[in-house]
Design a protein around this motif. Sequence first.
Motif, mmCIF file in Angstrom:
data_model
loop_
_atom_site.group_PDB
_atom_site.id
_atom_site.type_symbol
_atom_site.label_atom_id
_atom_site.label_comp_id
_atom_site.label_asym_id
_atom_site.label_seq_id
_atom_site.Cartn_x
_atom_site.Cartn_y
_atom_site.Cartn_z
ATOM 1 N N SER A 1 -1.954 -4.168 25.251
ATOM 2 C CA SER A 1 -3.014 -5.026 25.794
ATOM 3 C C SER A 1 -2.477 -6.390 26.220
ATOM 4 O O SER A 1 -3.177 -7.141 26.890
ATOM 5 C CB SER A 1 -4.094 -5.237 24.735
ATOM 6 O OG SER A 1 -3.569 -6.002 23.652
ATOM 7 N N ALA A 2 -1.256 -6.725 25.813
ATOM 8 C CA ALA A 2 -0.614 -8.024 26.051
ATOM 9 C C ALA A 2 -1.200 -9.139 25.192
ATOM 10 O O ALA A 2 -0.839 -10.293 25.347
ATOM 11 C CB ALA A 2 -0.638 -8.411 27.529
ATOM 12 N N ASN A 3 -2.065 -8.790 24.244
ATOM 13 C CA ASN A 3 -2.594 -9.759 23.285
ATOM 14 C C ASN A 3 -1.499 -10.061 22.269
ATOM 15 O O ASN A 3 -0.996 -9.152 21.616
ATOM 16 C CB ASN A 3 -3.834 -9.178 22.599
ATOM 17 C CG ASN A 3 -4.399 -10.098 21.537
ATOM 18 O OD1 ASN A 3 -3.945 -11.211 21.343
ATOM 19 N ND2 ASN A 3 -5.409 -9.603 20.839
ATOM 20 N N LEU A 4 -1.155 -11.322 22.129
ATOM 21 C CA LEU A 4 -0.074 -11.691 21.222
ATOM 22 C C LEU A 4 -0.522 -11.942 19.786
ATOM 23 O O LEU A 4 0.316 -12.169 18.918
ATOM 24 C CB LEU A 4 0.650 -12.936 21.752
ATOM 25 C CG LEU A 4 1.561 -12.694 22.954
ATOM 26 C CD1 LEU A 4 2.106 -14.002 23.491
ATOM 27 C CD2 LEU A 4 2.691 -11.743 22.601
ATOM 28 N N GLN A 5 -1.793 -11.915 19.520
ATOM 29 C CA GLN A 5 -2.264 -12.193 18.160
ATOM 30 C C GLN A 5 -2.084 -10.970 17.258
ATOM 31 O O GLN A 5 -2.413 -9.846 17.644
ATOM 32 C CB GLN A 5 -3.739 -12.602 18.180
ATOM 33 C CG GLN A 5 -3.975 -13.942 18.849
ATOM 34 C CD GLN A 5 -3.133 -15.046 18.226
ATOM 35 O OE1 GLN A 5 -3.151 -15.255 17.015
ATOM 36 N NE2 GLN A 5 -2.379 -15.739 19.051
ATOM 37 N N PRO A 6 -1.556 -11.183 16.040
ATOM 38 C CA PRO A 6 -1.392 -10.056 15.117
ATOM 39 C C PRO A 6 -2.737 -9.571 14.604
ATOM 40 O O PRO A 6 -3.643 -10.371 14.353
ATOM 41 C CB PRO A 6 -0.541 -10.637 13.987
ATOM 42 C CG PRO A 6 -0.744 -12.104 14.056
ATOM 43 C CD PRO A 6 -1.046 -12.436 15.487
ATOM 44 N N SER A 7 -2.854 -8.269 14.444
ATOM 45 C CA SER A 7 -4.060 -7.671 13.882
ATOM 46 C C SER A 7 -3.953 -7.698 12.357
ATOM 47 O O SER A 7 -2.858 -7.903 11.805
ATOM 48 C CB SER A 7 -4.196 -6.226 14.366
ATOM 49 O OG SER A 7 -3.160 -5.440 13.794
ATOM 50 N N PRO A 8 -5.049 -7.457 11.658
ATOM 51 C CA PRO A 8 -4.961 -7.331 10.191
ATOM 52 C C PRO A 8 -3.976 -6.233 9.777
ATOM 53 O O PRO A 8 -3.270 -6.368 8.781
ATOM 54 C CB PRO A 8 -6.392 -6.992 9.771
ATOM 55 C CG PRO A 8 -7.255 -7.573 10.855
ATOM 56 C CD PRO A 8 -6.446 -7.416 12.123
ATOM 57 N N ILE B 1 5.853 -9.695 17.964
ATOM 58 C CA ILE B 1 4.977 -8.922 18.839
ATOM 59 C C ILE B 1 5.469 -9.224 20.247
ATOM 60 O O ILE B 1 5.543 -10.390 20.661
ATOM 61 C CB ILE B 1 3.497 -9.320 18.663
ATOM 62 C CG1 ILE B 1 3.044 -9.019 17.237
ATOM 63 C CG2 ILE B 1 2.632 -8.585 19.689
ATOM 64 C CD1 ILE B 1 1.658 -9.524 16.896
ATOM 65 N N VAL B 2 5.820 -8.185 20.969
ATOM 66 C CA VAL B 2 6.494 -8.309 22.260
ATOM 67 C C VAL B 2 5.552 -7.916 23.394
ATOM 68 O O VAL B 2 4.880 -6.895 23.318
ATOM 69 C CB VAL B 2 7.750 -7.409 22.282
ATOM 70 C CG1 VAL B 2 8.422 -7.425 23.639
ATOM 71 C CG2 VAL B 2 8.717 -7.809 21.179
ATOM 72 N N SER C 1 6.123 -14.743 17.105
ATOM 73 C CA SER C 1 7.018 -14.638 15.962
ATOM 74 C C SER C 1 6.241 -14.979 14.699
ATOM 75 O O SER C 1 5.676 -16.067 14.588
ATOM 76 C CB SER C 1 8.192 -15.599 16.126
ATOM 77 O OG SER C 1 8.845 -15.810 14.880
ATOM 78 N N PHE C 2 6.225 -14.062 13.741
ATOM 79 C CA PHE C 2 5.540 -14.318 12.478
ATOM 80 C C PHE C 2 6.165 -15.517 11.761
ATOM 81 O O PHE C 2 5.454 -16.295 11.130
ATOM 82 C CB PHE C 2 5.600 -13.075 11.584
ATOM 83 C CG PHE C 2 4.602 -12.011 11.950
ATOM 84 C CD1 PHE C 2 3.760 -11.469 11.000
ATOM 85 C CD2 PHE C 2 4.506 -11.521 13.240
ATOM 86 C CE1 PHE C 2 2.848 -10.475 11.315
ATOM 87 C CE2 PHE C 2 3.605 -10.528 13.586
ATOM 88 C CZ PHE C 2 2.760 -10.003 12.615
ATOM 89 N N PRO D 1 5.274 -13.278 4.911
ATOM 90 C CA PRO D 1 5.020 -13.382 3.459
ATOM 91 C C PRO D 1 6.152 -14.149 2.771
ATOM 92 O O PRO D 1 7.251 -14.256 3.311
ATOM 93 C CB PRO D 1 5.013 -11.923 3.001
ATOM 94 C CG PRO D 1 4.904 -11.097 4.229
ATOM 95 C CD PRO D 1 5.436 -11.913 5.356
ATOM 96 N N CYS D 2 5.855 -14.654 1.616
ATOM 97 C CA CYS D 2 6.876 -15.383 0.823
ATOM 98 C C CYS D 2 7.314 -14.568 -0.362
ATOM 99 O O CYS D 2 6.654 -13.780 -0.882
ATOM 100 C CB CYS D 2 6.313 -16.705 0.348
ATOM 101 S SG CYS D 2 5.864 -17.821 1.655
#
Length: 157
Positions: free
Chosen positions: A108-115, A140-141, A148-149, A156-157
């Motif tokens: 979709s070219a959406n760069l936002q990460p999903s849950p 996410i490319v 980049s997360f 996560p830590c």
Amino acid sequence: MEQHNLLPLLTVNEIEISYRNKIPYQERIPVTHSATAYRILRATWDETKLELLEQFKILLLDRQNHCLAISDIATGGMAACIVDPKVVFVTALKANAAGIILAHNHPSANLQPSPQDLALTRKLFLSGKLLDIAVLDHLIVTDRGYYSFVDEGCMPC
């Protein structure tokens, strides 16, 4: 006669582990920023699939974060891709990788990460800790950019 019947039970497969990197250390690309990982991924991603099917890949890195290889892990449909952590880490172990960078595309070219992206990243990050293989980032490319997360503070830590 009874001993002959036991032979199939005593026959087992042997597993041998070996590793050989054909690329000299001096020629390996250092990956110190997400932009470098993105350039490597974009150079190797099949352009005909980038906006069609979701795919998941990993960059395999040595202890100095030099790129050992890129591996295709899974290909899904237009909206999802199932990633088996066993496949991710058997690949990393076989390549003798000290770290990996996760990557997948959003058709979709959406760069936002999903849950689901966030949950998978956490699961693989924790699995990597157990195996002493650092999960350094998740990208996410898309054909127009990347997420980049690490850069966005979502690892996560």
